[in-house]
Design a protein around this motif. Sequence first.
Motif, PDB file in Angstrom:
ATOM      1  N   ILE A   1      81.240  14.452  75.471  1.00  0.00           N
ATOM      2  CA  ILE A   1      80.531  14.485  74.187  1.00  0.00           C
ATOM      3  C   ILE A   1      79.675  13.240  73.985  1.00  0.00           C
ATOM      4  O   ILE A   1      79.096  13.048  72.913  1.00  0.00           O
ATOM      5  CB  ILE A   1      81.507  14.630  72.994  1.00  0.00           C
ATOM      6  CG1 ILE A   1      82.415  13.415  72.870  1.00  0.00           C
ATOM      7  CG2 ILE A   1      82.334  15.898  73.120  1.00  0.00           C
ATOM      8  CD1 ILE A   1      83.230  13.408  71.578  1.00  0.00           C
TER       9      ILE A   1
ATOM     10  N   THR B   1      89.948  11.883  77.090  1.00  0.00           N
ATOM     11  CA  THR B   1      90.656  11.525  75.870  1.00  0.00           C
ATOM     12  C   THR B   1      92.001  10.874  76.169  1.00  0.00           C
ATOM     13  O   THR B   1      92.372   9.876  75.543  1.00  0.00           O
ATOM     14  CB  THR B   1      90.851  12.770  74.987  1.00  0.00           C
ATOM     15  OG1 THR B   1      89.590  13.137  74.404  1.00  0.00           O
ATOM     16  CG2 THR B   1      91.841  12.505  73.864  1.00  0.00           C
TER      17      THR B   1
ATOM     18  N   ARG C   1      89.126  19.342  67.290  1.00  0.00           N
ATOM     19  CA  ARG C   1      88.762  18.217  66.441  1.00  0.00           C
ATOM     20  C   ARG C   1      88.109  17.095  67.241  1.00  0.00           C
ATOM     21  O   ARG C   1      88.527  16.791  68.351  1.00  0.00           O
ATOM     22  CB  ARG C   1      90.008  17.648  65.744  1.00  0.00           C
ATOM     23  CG  ARG C   1      90.665  18.585  64.755  1.00  0.00           C
ATOM     24  CD  ARG C   1      91.778  17.851  64.045  1.00  0.00           C
ATOM     25  NE  ARG C   1      92.468  18.685  63.074  1.00  0.00           N
ATOM     26  CZ  ARG C   1      93.324  18.226  62.176  1.00  0.00           C
ATOM     27  NH1 ARG C   1      93.599  16.930  62.139  1.00  0.00           N
ATOM     28  NH2 ARG C   1      93.904  19.055  61.327  1.00  0.00           N
ATOM     29  N   ILE C   2      87.089  16.504  66.639  1.00  0.00           N
ATOM     30  CA  ILE C   2      86.566  15.236  67.122  1.00  0.00           C
ATOM     31  C   ILE C   2      87.129  14.171  66.187  1.00  0.00           C
ATOM     32  O   ILE C   2      86.814  14.150  64.995  1.00  0.00           O
ATOM     33  CB  ILE C   2      85.027  15.212  67.108  1.00  0.00           C
ATOM     34  CG1 ILE C   2      84.472  16.270  68.067  1.00  0.00           C
ATOM     35  CG2 ILE C   2      84.512  13.824  67.519  1.00  0.00           C
ATOM     36  CD1 ILE C   2      82.960  16.357  68.082  1.00  0.00           C
ATOM     37  N   ASN C   3      87.997  13.330  66.719  1.00  0.00           N
ATOM     38  CA  ASN C   3      88.707  12.345  65.910  1.00  0.00           C
ATOM     39  C   ASN C   3      88.228  10.934  66.197  1.00  0.00           C
ATOM     40  O   ASN C   3      87.722  10.640  67.285  1.00  0.00           O
ATOM     41  CB  ASN C   3      90.218  12.417  66.178  1.00  0.00           C
ATOM     42  CG  ASN C   3      90.823  13.736  65.734  1.00  0.00           C
ATOM     43  OD1 ASN C   3      90.366  14.355  64.776  1.00  0.00           O
ATOM     44  ND2 ASN C   3      91.861  14.172  66.432  1.00  0.00           N
TER      45      ASN C   3
ATOM     46  N   TYR D   1      78.401  12.447  63.689  1.00  0.00           N
ATOM     47  CA  TYR D   1      79.117  13.687  63.971  1.00  0.00           C
ATOM     48  C   TYR D   1      79.124  14.640  62.782  1.00  0.00           C
ATOM     49  O   TYR D   1      79.413  15.819  62.942  1.00  0.00           O
ATOM     50  CB  TYR D   1      80.538  13.376  64.441  1.00  0.00           C
ATOM     51  CG  TYR D   1      80.550  12.881  65.871  1.00  0.00           C
ATOM     52  CD1 TYR D   1      80.345  13.762  66.926  1.00  0.00           C
ATOM     53  CD2 TYR D   1      80.703  11.536  66.160  1.00  0.00           C
ATOM     54  CE1 TYR D   1      80.321  13.313  68.233  1.00  0.00           C
ATOM     55  CE2 TYR D   1      80.682  11.074  67.466  1.00  0.00           C
ATOM     56  CZ  TYR D   1      80.497  11.962  68.495  1.00  0.00           C
ATOM     57  OH  TYR D   1      80.460  11.521  69.792  1.00  0.00           O
TER      58      TYR D   1
ATOM     59  N   VAL E   1      86.663   7.585  70.111  1.00  0.00           N
ATOM     60  CA  VAL E   1      86.429   8.950  69.654  1.00  0.00           C
ATOM     61  C   VAL E   1      87.159   9.858  70.628  1.00  0.00           C
ATOM     62  O   VAL E   1      87.134   9.626  71.840  1.00  0.00           O
ATOM     63  CB  VAL E   1      84.919   9.277  69.626  1.00  0.00           C
ATOM     64  CG1 VAL E   1      84.684  10.727  69.222  1.00  0.00           C
ATOM     65  CG2 VAL E   1      84.190   8.335  68.669  1.00  0.00           C
ATOM     66  N   THR E   2      87.831  10.886  70.120  1.00  0.00           N
ATOM     67  CA  THR E   2      88.609  11.781  70.983  1.00  0.00           C
ATOM     68  C   THR E   2      88.293  13.235  70.678  1.00  0.00           C
ATOM     69  O   THR E   2      87.756  13.557  69.616  1.00  0.00           O
ATOM     70  CB  THR E   2      90.122  11.563  70.785  1.00  0.00           C
ATOM     71  OG1 THR E   2      90.475  11.944  69.447  1.00  0.00           O
ATOM     72  CG2 THR E   2      90.496  10.104  71.022  1.00  0.00           C
ATOM     73  N   THR E   3      88.620  14.104  71.604  1.00  0.00           N
ATOM     74  CA  THR E   3      88.577  15.555  71.376  1.00  0.00           C
ATOM     75  C   THR E   3      89.998  16.066  71.537  1.00  0.00           C
ATOM     76  O   THR E   3      90.602  15.923  72.599  1.00  0.00           O
ATOM     77  CB  THR E   3      87.631  16.244  72.371  1.00  0.00           C
ATOM     78  OG1 THR E   3      87.986  15.874  73.719  1.00  0.00           O
ATOM     79  CG2 THR E   3      86.192  15.836  72.125  1.00  0.00           C
TER      80      THR E   3
ATOM     81  N   THR F   1      89.545  12.789  61.239  1.00  0.00           N
ATOM     82  CA  THR F   1      88.749  13.833  61.867  1.00  0.00           C
ATOM     83  C   THR F   1      87.296  13.729  61.413  1.00  0.00           C
ATOM     84  O   THR F   1      87.007  13.772  60.217  1.00  0.00           O
ATOM     85  CB  THR F   1      89.302  15.231  61.523  1.00  0.00           C
ATOM     86  OG1 THR F   1      90.625  15.343  62.061  1.00  0.00           O
ATOM     87  CG2 THR F   1      88.431  16.324  62.129  1.00  0.00           C
TER      88      THR F   1
END
Length: 320
Positions: free
Chosen positions: A103, A131, A256-258, A281, A147-149, A159
Amino acid sequence: MPRNLDLTALRSFVTVADCAGVTRAAVQLNITQSAVSMQLKRLEESLDQKLLDRSQRQIALTPAGEQLLSYARRMLTLNDEAITRLTAEEFEGQIVLGVPHDIVLGYIPRMLQRFAAEFPRVRVHLVSSFTRSLKEDFAKGECDMIVTTEDGMDEGGETLREVPLVWVGAPGGCAWRRRPLPLAFEEKCFFKPIVQRALDEAGLPWTMQVSSNSSRTVEATVNADLAVHAMLEGMHPPTTEPICHGGALPELRSFRINLYGASNLKNPAQEALAELLRRSYAGRLPSTGMGSVPVGDSGVIGEALSAVVQQQPYRSSAAS
């Protein structure tokens, strides 16, 4: 001979308009009510225009006042930005930001360019990985923010967005029609087992055309129309495109993009970076024009830039 508007009077005028009253405006400006009234009177006299309608219980703007309000806001914004830029001590140092490689192309380049314009002496060290690896690095203190997925969210995260997973392939390609369906994924990709499970549940045979540690290898294979891939919507590289399969492939769920690390920030530079990530985002970062974020803008960025005047330079032990 040109006449000049009094910025102090304009600030009082804007505050009165926002507060819908002189008394509340005086409290916000930390001056007396009579001082606010005097500034408004001088402003009206200088323009030879009635700006406020005082005939009602609550103060309202006249047509001339409504027109001036728009100009006044812009003049004050430029004034505040100029003072901040010319008097602030710039922050120095490094922020380590981790972003999953699948991403990183979606929003990060424009966000980094915007941040560099605001904090030119702060280096953002971008770490791009999976991630799982990013969360391990963050736990060890090797990243300031990541940032994580993910499916869910761990404690301390927020989120930024929920995005559906979509099938992607070569532009105009037909690999998605083949059976068994050829797949191309990185070996540690979070989405690979999820996609495989979705195909199994739909009764569609599949084969791993490519299982690599390199995202470039996956991208090249998909671009050559030798396999298909799955990515979060809007994050695919320009060499691929979402597949319009008309139901021939199973629909994939959202993820989720966290953001982690934004709850324990140390300075306005980090706060500004976190806010830019939120806006990016959420699709609220303008796609054209790399001008500065106005000091009066809402959210953490405006507060961070204003706070620079009162802060000491930020120097990190990791600064280059």
